[in-house]
Design an enzyme around this catalytic site. Structure first.
Site, mmCIF file in Angstrom:
data_model
loop_
_atom_site.group_PDB
_atom_site.id
_atom_site.type_symbol
_atom_site.label_atom_id
_atom_site.label_comp_id
_atom_site.label_asym_id
_atom_site.label_seq_id
_atom_site.Cartn_x
_atom_site.Cartn_y
_atom_site.Cartn_z
ATOM 1 N N SER A 55 33.607 23.910 -12.519
ATOM 2 C CA SER A 55 33.924 23.536 -11.142
ATOM 3 C C SER A 55 33.865 22.034 -10.877
ATOM 4 O O SER A 55 34.511 21.549 -9.963
ATOM 5 C CB SER A 55 32.995 24.265 -10.184
ATOM 6 O OG SER A 55 31.651 24.007 -10.498
ATOM 7 N N HIS A 106 36.459 29.919 -9.661
ATOM 8 C CA HIS A 106 37.495 28.922 -9.348
ATOM 9 C C HIS A 106 38.842 29.294 -9.969
ATOM 10 O O HIS A 106 39.615 28.410 -10.351
ATOM 11 C CB HIS A 106 37.061 27.530 -9.818
ATOM 12 C CG HIS A 106 36.050 26.907 -8.911
ATOM 13 N ND1 HIS A 106 36.376 26.356 -7.692
ATOM 14 C CD2 HIS A 106 34.711 26.775 -9.036
ATOM 15 C CE1 HIS A 106 35.286 25.894 -7.115
ATOM 16 N NE2 HIS A 106 34.254 26.137 -7.909
ATOM 17 N N LYS A 163 35.883 31.933 -2.035
ATOM 18 C CA LYS A 163 36.747 30.779 -2.327
ATOM 19 C C LYS A 163 38.194 31.163 -1.998
ATOM 20 O O LYS A 163 38.521 31.303 -0.826
ATOM 21 C CB LYS A 163 36.526 30.312 -3.765
ATOM 22 C CG LYS A 163 35.140 29.668 -3.895
ATOM 23 C CD LYS A 163 34.822 29.075 -5.235
ATOM 24 C CE LYS A 163 33.517 28.305 -5.155
ATOM 25 N NZ LYS A 163 32.493 28.765 -6.095
HETATM 26 C C1 PLP Z 1 31.056 29.006 -6.120
HETATM 27 C C2 PLP Z 1 30.571 29.502 -7.416
HETATM 28 C C3 PLP Z 1 29.562 30.461 -7.494
HETATM 29 C C4 PLP Z 1 28.839 30.959 -6.272
HETATM 30 O O1 PLP Z 1 29.652 31.813 -5.506
HETATM 31 P P1 PLP Z 1 29.143 32.256 -4.065
HETATM 32 O O2 PLP Z 1 29.888 33.530 -3.804
HETATM 33 O O3 PLP Z 1 29.474 31.157 -3.132
HETATM 34 O O4 PLP Z 1 27.678 32.488 -4.170
HETATM 35 C C5 PLP Z 1 29.213 30.947 -8.724
HETATM 36 N N1 PLP Z 1 29.815 30.512 -9.855
HETATM 37 C C6 PLP Z 1 30.773 29.558 -9.819
HETATM 38 C C7 PLP Z 1 31.409 29.093 -11.089
HETATM 39 C C8 PLP Z 1 31.174 29.028 -8.607
HETATM 40 O O5 PLP Z 1 32.097 28.071 -8.581
#
Ligand code: PLP
Length: 398
Positions: free
Chosen positions: A185, A213, A244
């Site tokens: 990320s 992502h 996301k």
């Molecule tokens: C955003 C993200 C998370 C966390 O996800 P949430 O649903 O916001 O808790 C976990 N792993 C990765 C790679 C992320 O980018």
């Protein structure tokens, strides 16, 4: 010294290091333009380049309608964890729909992907097993791994030779699980899943990919990195988020073999001991998957936007992390300078955020731009122009 004194000294250190993370309240819905608050309390419209809103679904009308409908039909909250009385038909529908979308046998929804990653390892892996983890994996994976008794091994980011070394070194273990982010990320780098799959098959290991992502926008149907890289069916476990691209509210999941999902329902602590996801969010997430599946045009636009931004910025002399993902890091180096550049851009109507330690390694501060399918070429060009002006003022580019 009381704990409050300690807290104050921690805060002083953070400020001194230039790694203070402020929050800027937004008074509009999440979109390509947002109304954001200034230091003096006033607000202004800015073009937003820092949301994980890849498909622009965060304020999508159809999602809002689906959520409103579910508020009326299924109520506001569950006031229960899933196994007591917190499971509605909507939760089961979302799990079924997610599994189908990802081409997996089954799926379990968690309050977040942080919780999914926090809960997955401990019930499944014992001291006789090994987890082999990419060094740039998300914090939630690192925390989840810490909670379990398996041997822990790490390989440098996407370093397949080192992964193989670790597979050789763990042949005495019972089960081996390779764990990687599908997309890292902070860099927008995509995991080398074809090689990981081949290695896993050679050494009889399993693979878990955190595709936060990627889900919704990478791959021809938006099914994520396995589809994008042509290794569908060779990744055993996928974790991901509804927070996301898929609407951006909240909720996470693990998708994989039925028996593994059932063990998580029986044993995963963030599932057993945390409240069920709200009905309206489940309903909207189901709609988001439906939209994402058919969003070929949005995926093409997203790719074109990312390409345009990358080309423009490189031409202007900025140092990016190579790739083709809509996460585009503009490398600055110094944390303080990165913060100042972000601030300068904000005052030119471009909302971006500087990332510094501990989110990225020390000395590798950056501004992470995130493209969305709803950005226009005009907005992207305005962003490049603003970067160029601020970059010249601060000596980053000539
Ligand atoms: C955003 C993200 C998370 C966390 O996800 P949430 O649903 O916001 O808790 C976990 N792993 C990765 C790679 C992320 O980018």
């Amino acid at each position: 010294m009381t704990l409050v004194d300690t807290a104050n000294s921690i805060l002083d250190d953070i400020k001194l290091a230039g790694t203070w993370k402020g929050e800027r309240p937004i008074s509009s819905s999440q979109s390509n333009m947002v109304r954001a608050t200034l230091e003096n309390g006033q607000s202004r419209e800015v073009v937003n380049f820092c949301a994980n809103n890849y498909l622009g679904l965060a304020n999508n009308r159809e999602l809002i309608e689906a959520a409103k409908f579910a508020l009326d039909s299924h109520g506001f909250g569950m006031a229960s964890v899933r196994f007591i009385c917190g499971t509605q038909d909507l939760h089961k529908d979302l799990e079924r729909r997610t599994a189908q979308f990802l081409g997996m046998e089954d799926c379990i929804v968690f309050p977040s992907c942080f919780d999914a990653n926090g809960g997955i390892f401990e019930p499944l892996l014992t001291a006789d097993d090994a987890i082999i983890s990419d060094s740039l994996n998300h914090a939630s994976i690192i925390d989840g791994v810490r909670l379990c008794k398996a041997e822990r091994h790490r390989y440098a980011n996407n370093d397949m030779a080192e992964l193989e070394e670790k597979l050789i070194a763990t042949q005495h273990c019972n089960n081996r699980l390779i764990v990687t982010d599908g997309v890292f990320s902070m860099d927008g780098i995509i995991a080398d899943l074809p090689t990981i799959c081949s290695l896993a098959e050679s050494y009889d290991a399993m693979i878990m990919v955190d595709d936060c992502h990627a889900t919704g926008f990478l791959g021809s149907r938006g099914a994520g990195t396995p589809e994008f890289l042509g290794v569908e069916g060779r990744v055993h476990i996928l974790t991901g988020t509804y927070g996301k691209a898929l609407g951006g509210a909240s909720g996470g999941y693990v998708a994989g073999p039925e028996a593994i999902i059932e063990v998580l329902r029986q044993r995963a602590r963030p599932y057993l001991f945390s409240n069920a996801v709200a009905p309206s969010i489940c309903a909207a997430a189901i709609k988001a998957i439906e939209i994402a599946e058919g969003a070929n045009e949005a995926r093409e636009t997203l790719e074109a936007n990312a390409t345009r931004f990358r080309k423009g910025m490189e031409k202007a002399g900025f140092r990016l992390v190579d790739g083709n993902h809509p996460i585009i890091p503009v490398m600055i180096g110094d944390a303080d300078l990165a913060g100042k550049v972000a601030e300068g851009l904000f005052h030119k109507g471009i909302y971006v955020v500087a990332f510094s330690y501990p989110v990225v390694p020390e000395g590798k501060a950056r501004i992470r731009i995130q493209m969305s399918a709803i950005h226009t070429f005009e907005q992207i060009d305005a962003c490049i122009a603003a970067f160029t002006e601020v970059g010249r003022e601060s000596g980053l580019v000539s």
